[in-house]
Motif scaffolding. Structure first.
Motif, mmCIF file in Angstrom:
data_model
loop_
_atom_site.group_PDB
_atom_site.id
_atom_site.type_symbol
_atom_site.label_atom_id
_atom_site.label_comp_id
_atom_site.label_asym_id
_atom_site.label_seq_id
_atom_site.Cartn_x
_atom_site.Cartn_y
_atom_site.Cartn_z
ATOM 1 N N ALA A 43 -106.671 -15.877 30.021
ATOM 2 C CA ALA A 43 -107.578 -15.319 29.020
ATOM 3 C C ALA A 43 -108.314 -16.432 28.285
ATOM 4 O O ALA A 43 -107.753 -17.491 28.014
ATOM 5 N N ARG A 44 -109.541 -16.166 27.949
ATOM 6 C CA ARG A 44 -110.330 -17.129 27.181
ATOM 7 C C ARG A 44 -110.115 -16.963 25.683
ATOM 8 O O ARG A 44 -110.418 -17.843 24.900
ATOM 9 N N ARG A 45 -109.625 -15.781 25.297
ATOM 10 C CA ARG A 45 -109.366 -15.524 23.876
ATOM 11 C C ARG A 45 -108.270 -14.465 23.768
ATOM 12 O O ARG A 45 -107.998 -13.739 24.723
ATOM 13 N N PRO A 46 -107.668 -14.357 22.602
ATOM 14 C CA PRO A 46 -106.636 -13.320 22.422
ATOM 15 C C PRO A 46 -107.225 -11.936 22.638
ATOM 16 O O PRO A 46 -108.406 -11.694 22.377
ATOM 17 N N GLU A 47 -106.381 -11.030 23.119
ATOM 18 C CA GLU A 47 -106.812 -9.646 23.278
ATOM 19 C C GLU A 47 -105.753 -8.731 22.696
ATOM 20 O O GLU A 47 -104.602 -9.134 22.508
ATOM 21 N N ALA A 48 -106.145 -7.520 22.407
ATOM 22 C CA ALA A 48 -105.197 -6.545 21.890
ATOM 23 C C ALA A 48 -104.089 -6.349 22.912
ATOM 24 O O ALA A 48 -104.335 -6.315 24.120
ATOM 25 N N ALA A 49 -102.881 -6.230 22.427
ATOM 26 C CA ALA A 49 -101.740 -6.065 23.330
ATOM 27 C C ALA A 49 -101.915 -4.853 24.226
ATOM 28 O O ALA A 49 -101.544 -4.899 25.402
ATOM 29 N N SER A 50 -102.505 -3.786 23.725
ATOM 30 C CA SER A 50 -102.673 -2.571 24.534
ATOM 31 C C SER A 50 -103.476 -2.842 25.797
ATOM 32 O O SER A 50 -103.178 -2.280 26.854
ATOM 33 N N VAL A 51 -104.469 -3.717 25.732
ATOM 34 C CA VAL A 51 -105.281 -4.049 26.901
ATOM 35 C C VAL A 51 -104.451 -4.848 27.917
ATOM 36 O O VAL A 51 -104.403 -4.524 29.099
ATOM 37 N N ALA A 52 -103.772 -5.877 27.442
ATOM 38 C CA ALA A 52 -102.950 -6.710 28.332
ATOM 39 C C ALA A 52 -101.800 -5.905 28.922
ATOM 40 O O ALA A 52 -101.450 -6.073 30.097
ATOM 41 N N LEU A 53 -101.218 -5.016 28.132
ATOM 42 C CA LEU A 53 -100.071 -4.242 28.607
ATOM 43 C C LEU A 53 -100.470 -3.221 29.660
ATOM 44 O O LEU A 53 -99.694 -2.944 30.581
ATOM 45 N N SER A 54 -101.661 -2.685 29.576
ATOM 46 C CA SER A 54 -102.138 -1.772 30.619
ATOM 47 C C SER A 54 -102.215 -2.500 31.955
ATOM 48 O O SER A 54 -101.804 -1.985 32.991
ATOM 49 N N ARG A 55 -102.737 -3.708 31.925
ATOM 50 C CA ARG A 55 -102.840 -4.520 33.136
ATOM 51 C C ARG A 55 -101.446 -4.872 33.673
ATOM 52 O O ARG A 55 -101.169 -4.732 34.869
ATOM 53 N N ARG A 56 -100.558 -5.284 32.787
ATOM 54 C CA ARG A 56 -99.201 -5.629 33.205
ATOM 55 C C ARG A 56 -98.473 -4.434 33.797
ATOM 56 O O ARG A 56 -97.760 -4.561 34.790
ATOM 57 N N ALA A 57 -98.630 -3.269 33.180
ATOM 58 C CA ALA A 57 -97.946 -2.064 33.663
ATOM 59 C C ALA A 57 -98.364 -1.746 35.097
ATOM 60 O O ALA A 57 -97.528 -1.374 35.925
ATOM 61 N N ARG A 58 -99.642 -1.891 35.395
ATOM 62 C CA ARG A 58 -100.119 -1.644 36.772
ATOM 63 C C ARG A 58 -99.492 -2.643 37.740
ATOM 64 O O ARG A 58 -99.105 -2.295 38.847
ATOM 65 N N GLN A 59 -99.398 -3.892 37.344
ATOM 66 C CA GLN A 59 -98.842 -4.925 38.213
ATOM 67 C C GLN A 59 -97.353 -4.715 38.440
ATOM 68 O O GLN A 59 -96.863 -4.863 39.552
ATOM 69 N N ILE A 60 -96.631 -4.359 37.395
ATOM 70 C CA ILE A 60 -95.183 -4.167 37.488
ATOM 71 C C ILE A 60 -94.850 -2.953 38.341
ATOM 72 O O ILE A 60 -93.920 -2.978 39.150
ATOM 73 N N ALA A 61 -95.616 -1.881 38.166
ATOM 74 C CA ALA A 61 -95.296 -0.614 38.820
ATOM 75 C C ALA A 61 -95.863 -0.485 40.227
ATOM 76 O O ALA A 61 -95.552 0.478 40.921
ATOM 77 N N ALA A 62 -96.664 -1.426 40.670
ATOM 78 C CA ALA A 62 -97.266 -1.317 42.000
ATOM 79 C C ALA A 62 -96.175 -1.263 43.070
ATOM 80 O O ALA A 62 -95.197 -2.018 43.000
ATOM 81 N N PRO A 63 -96.306 -0.356 44.043
ATOM 82 C CA PRO A 63 -95.304 -0.248 45.108
ATOM 83 C C PRO A 63 -95.177 -1.565 45.876
ATOM 84 O O PRO A 63 -96.171 -2.257 46.111
ATOM 85 N N GLY A 64 -93.948 -1.916 46.227
ATOM 86 C CA GLY A 64 -93.700 -3.121 47.021
ATOM 87 C C GLY A 64 -93.703 -4.414 46.248
ATOM 88 O O GLY A 64 -93.691 -5.489 46.833
#
Length: 141
Positions: A43-64
């Motif tokens: 990231a170039r600057r801080p972002e709201a946790a809700s934005v980063a967590l949405s991205r993380r949730a997709r990565q964590i939950a992806a099959p395989g």
């Protein structure tokens, strides 16, 4: 209001990494204040946790997907009874199938984390600020 202990903070950090590794220890969203800011290595600057967590949730939950984390020594400062600052190094390995069918691998060998925790009036210990970054091998420079 109760006072924080280093053991409480360490337990939250352990829970954070269990969730990041796809273990069913809870939801990341529950660990963060609604006003939390997150700064990741890309990231170039801080972002709201809700934005980063949405991205993380997709990565964590992806099959395989498969993830592993190894934490270094965790240093915890308690500047106020309801505030804690944790700093530590980590290694993180994440593999997942790519859109093209090939396996994508991400290896963070020299990660650094700073997480600021706040114990709110209800007794919930939440992250209010987080900075995760990756560095090069300190022995090479």
């Amino acid at each position: 209001m109760r006072s924080l202990s280093p053991d409480q903070v360490r337990a939250q950090i352990d829970k954070f990494w269990l969730i990041m590794c796809g273990k069913p220890a809870g939801r990341l969203e529950e660990m963060y204040s609604s006003a939390a800011l997150v700064l990741t290595g890309k990231a170039r600057r801080p972002e709201a946790a809700s934005v980063a967590l949405s991205r993380r949730a997709r990565q964590i939950a992806a099959p395989g997907t498969h993830s592993e984390a190894e934490l270094g020594v965790v240093e915890i400062e308690l500047p106020e009874p309801s505030l804690a600052i944790a700093s530590y190094t980590y290694k993180f390995h994440h593999t997942r199938p790519g859109d093209d069918g090939n396996v994508q691998q991400r290896h963070t060998l020299f990660g650094r984390a700073t997480q600021v925790f706040h114990l709110d009036e209800s007794g919930a210990l939440q992250i209010v600020h987080e900075h995760l970054s990756a560095a090069t091998n300190p022995r090479n420079g």
